[in-house]
Design a protein around this motif. Structure first.
Motif, PDB file in Angstrom:
ATOM      1  N   ASN A  48      11.049   7.290   2.851  1.00 27.95           N
ATOM      2  CA  ASN A  48       9.773   7.920   3.198  1.00 27.95           C
ATOM      3  C   ASN A  48       8.579   6.970   3.189  1.00 27.95           C
ATOM      4  O   ASN A  48       7.454   7.393   2.957  1.00 27.95           O
ATOM      5  CB  ASN A  48       9.483   9.120   2.294  1.00 27.95           C
ATOM      6  CG  ASN A  48      10.403  10.271   2.578  1.00 27.95           C
ATOM      7  OD1 ASN A  48      10.679  10.590   3.724  1.00 27.95           O
ATOM      8  ND2 ASN A  48      10.912  10.884   1.526  1.00 27.95           N
ATOM      9  N   ARG A  49       8.827   5.700   3.441  1.00 31.13           N
ATOM     10  CA  ARG A  49       7.707   4.759   3.553  1.00 31.13           C
ATOM     11  C   ARG A  49       7.433   4.427   5.015  1.00 31.13           C
ATOM     12  O   ARG A  49       6.310   4.098   5.380  1.00 31.13           O
ATOM     13  CB  ARG A  49       7.998   3.484   2.758  1.00 31.13           C
ATOM     14  CG  ARG A  49       8.153   3.765   1.283  1.00 31.13           C
ATOM     15  CD  ARG A  49       8.090   2.563   0.390  1.00 31.13           C
ATOM     16  NE  ARG A  49       8.738   1.353   0.844  1.00 31.13           N
ATOM     17  CZ  ARG A  49       8.421   0.142   0.398  1.00 31.13           C
ATOM     18  NH1 ARG A  49       7.457  -0.015  -0.500  1.00 31.13           N
ATOM     19  NH2 ARG A  49       9.066  -0.916   0.821  1.00 31.13           N
ATOM     20  N   VAL A  50       8.459   4.487   5.825  1.00 31.62           N
ATOM     21  CA  VAL A  50       8.348   4.319   7.280  1.00 31.62           C
ATOM     22  C   VAL A  50       9.196   5.410   7.913  1.00 31.62           C
ATOM     23  O   VAL A  50      10.064   5.991   7.258  1.00 31.62           O
ATOM     24  CB  VAL A  50       8.823   2.920   7.769  1.00 31.62           C
ATOM     25  CG1 VAL A  50       7.980   1.814   7.174  1.00 31.62           C
ATOM     26  CG2 VAL A  50      10.289   2.699   7.451  1.00 31.62           C
ATOM     27  N   HIS A  51       8.957   5.671   9.181  1.00 30.54           N
ATOM     28  CA  HIS A  51       9.807   6.631   9.889  1.00 30.54           C
ATOM     29  C   HIS A  51      10.219   6.006  11.214  1.00 30.54           C
ATOM     30  O   HIS A  51       9.386   5.712  12.066  1.00 30.54           O
ATOM     31  CB  HIS A  51       9.092   7.957  10.148  1.00 30.54           C
ATOM     32  CG  HIS A  51       9.989   8.927  10.838  1.00 30.54           C
ATOM     33  ND1 HIS A  51      10.962   9.630  10.169  1.00 30.54           N
ATOM     34  CD2 HIS A  51      10.106   9.265  12.144  1.00 30.54           C
ATOM     35  CE1 HIS A  51      11.626  10.374  11.035  1.00 30.54           C
ATOM     36  NE2 HIS A  51      11.131  10.173  12.234  1.00 30.54           N
ATOM     37  N   LEU A  52      11.515   5.770  11.344  1.00 26.27           N
ATOM     38  CA  LEU A  52      12.065   5.186  12.565  1.00 26.27           C
ATOM     39  C   LEU A  52      12.866   6.244  13.303  1.00 26.27           C
ATOM     40  O   LEU A  52      13.281   7.243  12.715  1.00 26.27           O
ATOM     41  CB  LEU A  52      12.943   3.980  12.226  1.00 26.27           C
ATOM     42  CG  LEU A  52      12.274   2.877  11.403  1.00 26.27           C
ATOM     43  CD1 LEU A  52      13.255   1.748  11.139  1.00 26.27           C
ATOM     44  CD2 LEU A  52      11.027   2.363  12.083  1.00 26.27           C
ATOM     45  N   THR A  53      13.104   6.008  14.572  1.00 27.86           N
ATOM     46  CA  THR A  53      13.893   6.926  15.389  1.00 27.86           C
ATOM     47  C   THR A  53      15.038   6.163  16.029  1.00 27.86           C
ATOM     48  O   THR A  53      15.042   4.934  16.072  1.00 27.86           O
ATOM     49  CB  THR A  53      13.031   7.583  16.482  1.00 27.86           C
ATOM     50  OG1 THR A  53      12.484   6.560  17.317  1.00 27.86           O
ATOM     51  CG2 THR A  53      11.910   8.410  15.875  1.00 27.86           C
ATOM     52  N   GLY A  54      16.010   6.908  16.537  1.00 32.39           N
ATOM     53  CA  GLY A  54      17.157   6.305  17.188  1.00 32.39           C
ATOM     54  C   GLY A  54      17.266   6.746  18.632  1.00 32.39           C
ATOM     55  O   GLY A  54      16.681   7.748  19.041  1.00 32.39           O
ATOM     56  N   GLN A  76       2.341  -3.154   6.535  1.00 30.75           N
ATOM     57  CA  GLN A  76       3.236  -2.119   7.060  1.00 30.75           C
ATOM     58  C   GLN A  76       4.525  -2.737   7.598  1.00 30.75           C
ATOM     59  O   GLN A  76       5.605  -2.181   7.419  1.00 30.75           O
ATOM     60  CB  GLN A  76       2.534  -1.317   8.140  1.00 30.75           C
ATOM     61  CG  GLN A  76       1.411  -0.455   7.590  1.00 30.75           C
ATOM     62  CD  GLN A  76       0.543   0.106   8.688  1.00 30.75           C
ATOM     63  OE1 GLN A  76       0.068  -0.624   9.546  1.00 30.75           O
ATOM     64  NE2 GLN A  76       0.343   1.414   8.656  1.00 30.75           N
ATOM     65  N   ILE A  77       4.418  -3.871   8.244  1.00 30.53           N
ATOM     66  CA  ILE A  77       5.612  -4.573   8.745  1.00 30.53           C
ATOM     67  C   ILE A  77       6.441  -5.075   7.570  1.00 30.53           C
ATOM     68  O   ILE A  77       7.676  -4.997   7.581  1.00 30.53           O
ATOM     69  CB  ILE A  77       5.224  -5.737   9.680  1.00 30.53           C
ATOM     70  CG1 ILE A  77       4.416  -5.226  10.870  1.00 30.53           C
ATOM     71  CG2 ILE A  77       6.450  -6.523  10.125  1.00 30.53           C
ATOM     72  CD1 ILE A  77       5.152  -4.220  11.733  1.00 30.53           C
ATOM     73  N   GLU A  78       5.791  -5.587   6.538  1.00 28.32           N
ATOM     74  CA  GLU A  78       6.511  -6.047   5.349  1.00 28.32           C
ATOM     75  C   GLU A  78       7.271  -4.898   4.691  1.00 28.32           C
ATOM     76  O   GLU A  78       8.431  -5.066   4.287  1.00 28.32           O
ATOM     77  CB  GLU A  78       5.528  -6.677   4.359  1.00 28.32           C
ATOM     78  CG  GLU A  78       4.944  -7.984   4.844  1.00 28.32           C
ATOM     79  CD  GLU A  78       3.781  -8.488   3.997  1.00 28.32           C
ATOM     80  OE1 GLU A  78       3.381  -9.643   4.217  1.00 28.32           O
ATOM     81  OE2 GLU A  78       3.268  -7.735   3.138  1.00 28.32           O
ATOM     82  N   VAL A  79       6.651  -3.725   4.596  1.00 26.76           N
ATOM     83  CA  VAL A  79       7.306  -2.542   4.026  1.00 26.76           C
ATOM     84  C   VAL A  79       8.513  -2.163   4.876  1.00 26.76           C
ATOM     85  O   VAL A  79       9.596  -1.869   4.347  1.00 26.76           O
ATOM     86  CB  VAL A  79       6.310  -1.361   3.909  1.00 26.76           C
ATOM     87  CG1 VAL A  79       7.036  -0.050   3.641  1.00 26.76           C
ATOM     88  CG2 VAL A  79       5.292  -1.642   2.816  1.00 26.76           C
ATOM     89  N   LEU A  80       8.340  -2.175   6.186  1.00 32.64           N
ATOM     90  CA  LEU A  80       9.448  -1.876   7.087  1.00 32.64           C
ATOM     91  C   LEU A  80      10.620  -2.817   6.837  1.00 32.64           C
ATOM     92  O   LEU A  80      11.757  -2.372   6.660  1.00 32.64           O
ATOM     93  CB  LEU A  80       8.991  -1.989   8.542  1.00 32.64           C
ATOM     94  CG  LEU A  80      10.098  -2.030   9.593  1.00 32.64           C
ATOM     95  CD1 LEU A  80      10.818  -0.700   9.677  1.00 32.64           C
ATOM     96  CD2 LEU A  80       9.545  -2.431  10.940  1.00 32.64           C
TER      97      LEU A  80
END
Length: 96
Positions: A48-54, A76-80
């Motif tokens: 729940n820190r980033v949300h990606l899709t497929g 944000q990129i580092e967290v990802l």
């Protein structure tokens, strides 16, 4: 950067603001690779820190990252990347 994570293959480099990647599983079937990449997506989003899709590209399930150039900050990129690497590590432990 995604290219620096050996377990991943960059499928669609960033074009405007979206890139796509999948697990690199040498010797695995397409079905197994798709299953494991889906599991990776779930593990990343579970934090729940980033949300990606497929999506699917030529039969290969890939994880999409959308980066809004002026709205996205370095942290944000580092967290990802932290979450992607952590999820890969978790999946490797589950397999062993």
């Amino acid at each position: 950067c995604i290219e620096e994570i050996p377990e991943l293959e960059l499928i669609a480099p960033a074009d405007l603001s979206i890139l796509a990647f999948a697990l690199r599983l040498n010797g695995s079937s397409l079905q197994e690779r798709n299953r494991r990449t889906r599991a990776l997506l779930q593990a990343i989003n579970k934090k729940n820190r980033v949300h990606l899709t497929g999506t699917t590209v030529k039969g290969l399930f890939v994880i999409r990252v959308a980066i809004g150039v002026f709205r996205t900050h370095k942290r944000q990129i580092e967290v990802l990347l932290e979450d992607v690497k952590s999820a890969i590590h978790t999946l490797h432990e589950e397999v062993l």
